[in-house]
Design an enzyme around this catalytic site. Structure first.
Site, PDB file in Angstrom:
ATOM      1  N   LYS A 204       7.664   6.050   5.341  1.00 28.28           N
ATOM      2  CA  LYS A 204       6.312   5.817   5.861  1.00 28.28           C
ATOM      3  C   LYS A 204       5.391   5.263   4.774  1.00 28.28           C
ATOM      4  O   LYS A 204       4.627   4.313   4.990  1.00 28.28           O
ATOM      5  CB  LYS A 204       5.728   7.125   6.412  1.00 28.28           C
ATOM      6  CG  LYS A 204       4.218   7.100   6.699  1.00 28.28           C
ATOM      7  CD  LYS A 204       3.861   6.013   7.720  1.00 28.28           C
ATOM      8  CE  LYS A 204       2.346   5.803   7.818  1.00 28.28           C
ATOM      9  NZ  LYS A 204       1.637   6.909   8.394  1.00 28.28           N
ATOM     10  N   CYS A 258      -4.570   4.625   5.752  1.00 25.51           N
ATOM     11  CA  CYS A 258      -3.149   4.376   5.477  1.00 25.51           C
ATOM     12  C   CYS A 258      -2.966   3.476   4.267  1.00 25.51           C
ATOM     13  O   CYS A 258      -2.589   3.936   3.193  1.00 25.51           O
ATOM     14  CB  CYS A 258      -2.477   3.766   6.710  1.00 25.51           C
ATOM     15  SG  CYS A 258      -2.317   4.910   8.099  1.00 25.51           S
TER      16      CYS A 258
END
Length: 426
Positions: A204, A258
């Protein structure tokens, strides 16, 4: 199945609602009482297309309820924020994750599954979360199934991508992975990719780091073009016609929870082996200063007094201002004190944002486009009738090309300012 989701933000809430609307009984837990009250009335506290209608559907079916406390369930999903720490490497702050795990410990029963969806540093599931559960007397992989399942969705398309994107299921043991796959197979139609928890964590982080590094290359190209008087956007367009090249779009910086955050989690875990990632972060964090400086140069050239900032979110068509470079630039301009600053953003409701576009642009000399909202792609000449001068500095390359302006400036053709300054100094 009964599922408790802890954290009802941009990821936790859509995930909870998705399970509820696939015939699971879901309890959504959050510490913010105003959020709980809003949700139980059938309204969402964040902007995401289709989410409110799905919430109302879940409530009407009796499948979803929000509350401030945890209760017994079959599965517990931790979807809380993981901000950067204020340390040398901006490492992962696990405070909310640890609090979330501790909140479920009194309710754990043999056979339960605990899933961490929050983005976390490599080895967190095994080195931090697993010991907490074991200290409560459970054996991972036998009594309790522990999984890291990172979210991989795009704001604005969350409901669609939750269902159709591939999903990494990172179990601490093989049985943990199987338990996670059983749960997500309830609604996920993409591939359920079996993995270890640690590999899932790093995957991720690398997905977002790849994009951050690519954007840094594009942003560095903007500075190269500025130095060499070459249109960087034209270069990118031509380069991307090569079948194996995909340079991302440059911009005023990188934001959100993110891309602007996750690379630091890798750096903090292994600082000596991440020079490329650290350099990319430095390039992207330099862009707000670059845009600020170029804005001041442009305003000096046109003898302008007022700037209208268009957009303060980190990306288009969302209300999210977390880690937003657009907001950073707006603050820099305000703090500079040289110009009158007006801010317009149709997606953000704050008392310091002008609600009316005509009022925001009244007597303005420059439109500074910092977010790529659809509304800015559809501006017409009449919308600009209150401006004093028709100059545009478009850092997102979205402004309508057919409008008659005094001058349109993008991150591609920014070098014209250098020539203008050279001529004016002669």
């Amino acid at each position: 199945m009964k599922i408790v989701t802890i954290g009802l933000g941009y990821i936790g809430l859509p995930t909870a609602i998705m399970f509820a609307n696939h015939e699971q009984d879901v309890i959504g837990v959050d510490i913010k009482e105003d959020v709980i009250e809003t949700l139980n009335k059938g309204h969402v506290h964040l902007e995401e297309p289709g989410l409110e209608a799905e919430l109302q559907k879940a409530i009407e079916a009796g499948r979803f309820k929000a509350q401030t406390h945890v209760e017994a369930a079959d599965a517990f999903i931790i979807a809380v924020p993981t901000p950067n720490k204020n340390d040398d490497y901006k490492s992962c702050d696990l405070t909310y994750v640890i609090d979330g795990v501790k909140s479920v410990l009194p309710f754990l029963e043999k056979g339960n599954t605990v899933i961490v969806e929050s983005t976390i540093a490599p080895r967190t599931t095994e080195d931090v979360v697993k010991p907490l559960i074991e200290e409560a007397g459970f054996t991972i992989g036998k009594d309790i199934f522990l999984v890291h399942c990172p979210e991989r969705v795009l704001p604005g398309k969350i409901l669609h991508e939750l269902k159709y994107n591939n999903r990494i299921i990172g179990g601490v043991t093989d049985l943990c992975t199987e338990a996670g796959k059983k749960i997500y197979s309830i609604f996920v139609e993409g591939e359920l990719i079996a993995s270890s928890a640690s590999a899932a964590e790093l995957s991720k982080l690398m997905e977002n780091t790849y994009r951050d590094v690519n954007i840094a290359l594009a942003n560095e190209l903007v500075k190269i073009g500025d130095d060499l008087n070459i249109d960087a956007l034209e270069v990118i367009e031509m380069a991307n016609k090569h079948p194996r090249v995909n340079i991302h779009s440059p911009g005023p910086g990188v934001g959100g929870h993110c891309l602007a955050v996750d690379p630091y989690f890798i750096v903090a875990s292994t600082p000596e082996t991440t020079p490329l990632i650290q350099t990319a972060r430095a390039i992207n964090t330099s862009m707000p200063d670059f845009v600020f400086d170029k804005t001041k140069e442009l305003m000096a050239h046109i003898h302008g007094k007022k700037i209208t900032v268009l957009g303060v979110t980190y990306k288009g068509n969302v209300d999210d201002i977390r880690e937003s470079p657009a907001l950073e630039i707006a603050h820099k301009l305000i703090e500079d004190g040289t110009y009158q600053i007006s801010i317009f953003d149709p997606h953000v409701d704050r008392d310091w944002i002008e609600k009316d576009f005509k009022e925001a642009t009244r007597d303005s000399d420059l439109l500074l486009v910092l977010s790529d909202h659809n509304e800015f792609k559809n501006i017409v000449e009449e919308d600009l009738s209150e401006m004093k001068q028709l100059y545009v500095f478009d850092t997102k390359n979205v402004f309508p090309s057919e409008l008659k302006l005094d001058k349109y400036t993008s991150l591609g053709n920014i070098a014209w300012l250098n020539e203008a300054q050279r001529v004016s100094s002669l």
